[in-house]
Design a protein around this motif. Structure first.
Motif, short mmCIF file in Angstrom:
data_model
loop_
_atom_site.label_atom_id
_atom_site.label_comp_id
_atom_site.label_asym_id
_atom_site.label_seq_id
_atom_site.Cartn_x
_atom_site.Cartn_y
_atom_site.Cartn_z
N LYS A 183 10.61 51.00 49.05
CA LYS A 183 11.55 51.38 50.14
C LYS A 183 10.82 52.17 51.22
CE LYS A 183 16.09 51.63 47.87
NZ LYS A 183 17.06 52.58 47.28
N LEU A 212 8.53 49.96 53.20
CA LEU A 212 9.33 49.11 54.07
C LEU A 212 9.78 49.87 55.32
CD1 LEU A 212 10.40 46.20 54.01
CD2 LEU A 212 12.49 47.02 52.97
N LYS A 213 10.17 51.15 55.12
CA LYS A 213 10.61 52.00 56.23
C LYS A 213 9.48 52.17 57.24
CE LYS A 213 13.29 56.21 56.98
NZ LYS A 213 12.60 57.45 57.35
N ILE A 246 6.95 50.16 57.74
CA ILE A 246 6.71 48.88 58.44
C ILE A 246 7.75 48.67 59.53
CG2 ILE A 246 6.73 46.35 58.13
CD1 ILE A 246 5.53 46.95 55.27
N GLU A 247 9.03 48.98 59.22
CA GLU A 247 10.10 48.81 60.22
C GLU A 247 9.86 49.69 61.44
OE1 GLU A 247 13.55 49.56 57.85
OE2 GLU A 247 13.83 47.44 57.32
N GLU A 248 9.42 50.96 61.19
CA GLU A 248 9.14 51.88 62.31
C GLU A 248 7.99 51.35 63.16
OE1 GLU A 248 8.43 55.57 60.34
OE2 GLU A 248 10.58 55.99 60.02
N MET A 302 7.09 48.21 63.48
CA MET A 302 7.59 47.03 64.20
C MET A 302 8.35 47.44 65.47
SD MET A 302 6.92 43.98 62.96
CE MET A 302 8.25 42.91 63.45
N GLU A 303 9.20 48.48 65.31
CA GLU A 303 10.01 48.96 66.44
C GLU A 303 9.10 49.45 67.57
OE1 GLU A 303 13.78 51.92 66.87
OE2 GLU A 303 13.33 51.13 64.87
#
Length: 511
Positions: A492, A495-496, A498-500, A502-503
């Motif tokens: 988790k 993943l967090k 990676i999402e940051e 990407m943003e």
């Protein structure tokens, strides 16, 4: 230097010859035409070479040559030779000509070949079609076989023709699906049985359901000198013919192969009219044969359904330990084999797993076999080894006058004990060795084999189902739930991140 004919080349030509029939006739039928033609070609080429050798030796003296040829394994007149048939390949009566040649060959060699070709008709309209298409097929067949040189001097190895015959029979069995299992036992399964029974010189070897003879040949090959006596019986007429040709092509000229129903009409009898006995008995009988006792029914006045088999109907007293159920003939064959065993005799038979645990009369028969101390081993085989059935089978090894009273169970059905195939699984050499060595050492190996006492088997009510004795259960690995929880948290968190990331990239690109 003369180029030798290789097994590969023979197999290639034979498989091409099959193309003549493919799509027109079912392979379980056209196999007979191919195999008979191979037999004729081999006999002809051998005869031709011997004729030339004798002509040279006796300086063209035809009478001396003729006398010498009469001492050969087979006698061939000109009209029986492949060359004669090939030269007639364009004749409108070619089917009839081949039939006459086969009939004449049988007559000239009545001691060996009587009845071998009776079940095959090269002039059959119902099988090969109307005259024009029939003749076209037969012409093509003769032309395909004309490409083969099967003279003994041109053959690379001693058993090359026998091997080619086996190759074809196995191919046909694979092609024929369910019907294939009726005439062929997979090579490595035959090899396993042959090694389990350990034939010796001068043994009498018997297969009561011999099919095309592949299992018998494997047993014979275990004896270096080949000095054994071979006996078999087969119910299907065509298959009986294949078996006899197979024996000749493997140079087993004195095999006694009978045609008939082994259960209701056993044909290997001694001078007193009792069942002949053998040191080695092997078989792969039809699994759970329905209506196995119908041959005992006699004249039922049209009331076949009311017929009930009883032990008293068998003059050879094979069913006194119990009459197998009418819909499952497995133990009928087992009892026949036991009654055909000589003192110190040993037998191995392939059967469906149901024989190990089914109740009623089969349970009663099982009890008798164990209490008479005949059962030496139960071997579980992998599934999908046999043609026409995916079910796993087992082998019962039975011995007369055993010097022990326990029973070895082997479970060779697990992964790692065979090679997985797309359509069919196979036993490898190492798999066979493992079974044979375990049987030889007669020992318990964790998750593979177990030596059970007679008392243990009694406690199990004579149920021989292998998992009762060999525990192959694999414990599930212990799952550490806290480690799993930590792992999920870690994923988790990654993943967090990676999402940051990407943003951030999306903002930089102004999307």
């Amino acid at each position: 230097m003369e180029v030798k004919t290789t097994g590969e080349h023979i197999n290639q030509i034979l498989w091409q010859a099959c193309d003549t029939f493919r799509g027109k006739i079912d392979s379980s039928i056209y196999k007979d035409y191919i195999l008979v033609m191979l037999f004729i070609k081999y006999l002809s080429d051998t005869y031709k070479e011997h004729y030339e050798e004798y002509m040279k030796k006796y300086e063209g003296n035809e009478e001396r040559v003729r006398r010498a040829l009469l001492r050969d394994r087979f006698i061939l007149d000109e009209i029986c030779t492949f060359e004669y048939l090939y030269n007639k390949r364009n004749d409108v009566e070619i089917g009839s000509t081949i039939n006459k040649a086969l009939e004449h060959l049988e007559t000239e060699n009545s001691g060996k070949l009587r009845g071998v070709f009776r079940n095959i008709d090269f002039n059959s309209e119902s099988v090969l079609g109307k005259t024009k298409e029939r003749n076209a097929m037969l012409k093509q067949l003769l032309e395909d076989f004309n490409k083969l040189d099967l003279r003994p001097s041109s053959l690379g190895e001693d058993d090359i023709i026998g091997d080619a015959y086996q190759f074809l029979i196995e191919k046909f069995a694979s092609d024929a699906g369910k019907k294939g299992g009726e005439f062929f036992t997979p090579t490595m399964v035959s090899e396993l049985l042959a090694r389990l029974v350990k034939p010796k010189e001068n043994d009498r070897i018997y297969d009561p359901t011999c099919g095309s003879g592949s299992l018998l040949i494997k047993v014979v090959n275990q004896v270096a000198s080949k000095k054994v006596a071979v006996y078999g019986q087969e119910r299907n007429g065509q298959t009986h013919s294949l078996c006899r040709m197979n024996m000749f092509l493997h140079k087993i000229d004195d095999a006694k192969i009978e045609w008939g129903d082994t259960l209701s009409n056993p044909l290997h009898l001694d001078d007193e009219g009792q069942l002949m006995t053998f040191q080695v008995v092997v078989a792969n009988p039809p699994f759970s044969l329905d209506k196995w006792a119908i041959g005992f029914a006699g004249n039922t006045n049209g009331e076949e359904n009311k017929f009930k088999m009883e032990a008293s109907l068998d003059p050879y007293r094979r069913f006194e330990w119990g009459v197998p159920p009418s819909s499952k003939g497995d133990y009928a064959f087992v009892l026949h084999m036991i009654h055909s065993l000589a003192d110190e005799g040993r037998m191995a038979v392939i059967l469906p797993h149901g024989v190990l645990f089914r109740g009623a009369s089969e349970a009663k028969i099982r009890k008798e076999i164990i209490e008479h101390n005949l059962l030496d081993a139960v071997i579980g085989l992998p599934e999908n080894l046999f043609y026409g059935t995916g079910i796993p089978a087992c082998i019962l090894v039975i011995k007369k006058n055993r010097n022990r009273d326990n029973v070895l169970f082997i479970d060779a059905s697990g992964e790692g004990n065979y090679e997985k195939g797309k359509n069919q699984n196979k036993l490898r050499e190492e798999d066979i060795q493992k079974i044979v060595e375990t049987y030889g050492r007669y020992e318990t190996i964790e998750k593979y084999s177990y030596v059970a006492t007679k008392d243990e088997i009694r406690e199990n009510d004579y149920n021989l189902n292998i998992p009762r004795y060999v525990d192959t259960f694999e414990e599930e690995e212990f799952v550490d739930m806290s480690a799993v929880k930590n792992n999920i948290e870690k994923i988790k968190s990654e993943l967090k991140e990676i999402e940051e990331q990407m943003e951030k990239y999306v903002k930089e690109l102004g999307l």
